[in-house]
Design a protein around this motif. Sequence first.
Motif, short mmCIF file in Angstrom:
data_model
loop_
_atom_site.label_atom_id
_atom_site.label_comp_id
_atom_site.label_asym_id
_atom_site.label_seq_id
_atom_site.Cartn_x
_atom_site.Cartn_y
_atom_site.Cartn_z
N GLY A 1 0.79 -1.23 0.00
CA GLY A 1 0.00 0.00 0.00
C GLY A 1 0.82 1.27 0.00
N ARG A 2 2.16 1.16 -0.10
CA ARG A 2 3.01 2.36 -0.02
C ARG A 2 2.81 3.29 -1.21
N ILE B 1 -2.34 -7.85 1.49
CA ILE B 1 -2.07 -8.41 0.18
C ILE B 1 -2.00 -7.25 -0.81
N SER B 2 -1.11 -7.36 -1.80
CA SER B 2 -0.96 -6.28 -2.77
C SER B 2 -0.80 -6.84 -4.17
N PHE B 3 -1.26 -6.05 -5.14
CA PHE B 3 -1.11 -6.35 -6.56
C PHE B 3 -0.45 -5.13 -7.20
N ASN B 4 0.66 -5.34 -7.90
CA ASN B 4 1.41 -4.22 -8.45
C ASN B 4 1.73 -4.46 -9.92
N SER C 1 -1.76 -0.16 -8.93
CA SER C 1 -1.37 -0.87 -7.71
C SER C 1 -2.57 -0.89 -6.78
N ALA C 2 -2.86 -2.06 -6.21
CA ALA C 2 -3.97 -2.21 -5.29
C ALA C 2 -3.51 -2.97 -4.06
N ALA C 3 -4.06 -2.62 -2.90
CA ALA C 3 -3.66 -3.27 -1.65
C ALA C 3 -4.84 -3.34 -0.71
N LYS D 1 -8.14 -1.59 5.57
CA LYS D 1 -7.73 -0.46 4.74
C LYS D 1 -7.52 -0.94 3.31
N ALA D 2 -8.17 -0.27 2.37
CA ALA D 2 -8.04 -0.61 0.95
C ALA D 2 -7.51 0.61 0.21
N SER D 3 -6.59 0.40 -0.72
CA SER D 3 -6.03 1.50 -1.49
C SER D 3 -5.85 1.08 -2.94
#
Length: 275
Positions: free
Chosen positions: A12-13, A161-164, A169-171, A182-184
């Motif tokens: 999520g950075r 969990i993250s997808f980049n 980018s999603a987390a 928290k979703a970003s």
Amino acid sequence: MGSCPAPFSDIGRRARDLLTKDYNYDQKFSLSIPSSTGTGLTATGVKKDQYFFGDISTQYKSGKATVDVKVDTYSNISTKVTYDVLPGTKAAISFSVPDNRSGKLDLHYFHHHANVNSSIGLNPSPLVEVATAFGSKDVAIGGEIGFDTSSLSFTKCNAGISFNKPDFSAALILTDKGQSVKASYVHLVNPLSGTEIAAEMTHRLSGFENSFSFGSIHKVDPLTLVKTRFSDNGKVALLCQHEWRPKSLATVSAEYDTKAINVAPKFGLSIALKP
């Protein structure tokens, strides 16, 4: 390693950086002087209201070892020694003077499909923390825990969990020891202008409360960028950053609270020099 997943703290950075990085509502000045001999020096000063804070830090690299030392205006001395133990493994010892309970040992291990960070306090009742991430640079899943041996309680217990990809980018992160989700999401709208948009929403499970922020970044030219941020609490923020010489940045930030019309907007200026 190119395929190694990022540390758990980086989940999520990309959204956090777009929404919060470089926003500053004080007066800040920093000067960094690199050296070809492996020694670097950085001086930083911050004026907040009528108070001034500052520190001087230096870094020395020799072979597999790196030594960082920082002295602030309160005569606190922080030292960190990092050593490359093996390929993919680093160890670091840090401590502060005069705080005799600040000693800490950190271990960092990274592999093609794993990234592990752990730390333990060097005192009779240490705080122990472990963070792991598994997967690849595109998809990663991980978690972190912190345990206070003095109170026999967990200080943190989070998972994410993250997808980049280059264009998005999603987390999704379970944080606050399972009390919040928290979703970003970040999306690259125009690669030529560097225009990106980001949104972050937090849902508190205990009180069924929601909060959100969304923002954007746009490069006016190769040396100038503009960022905006809007939050559900009514605060609107704007940032303009210009690279007026190579690696030297001037940043102006402003924030206005639309729900507090009698409160003056906040303004900040940051100058970072790197000869």
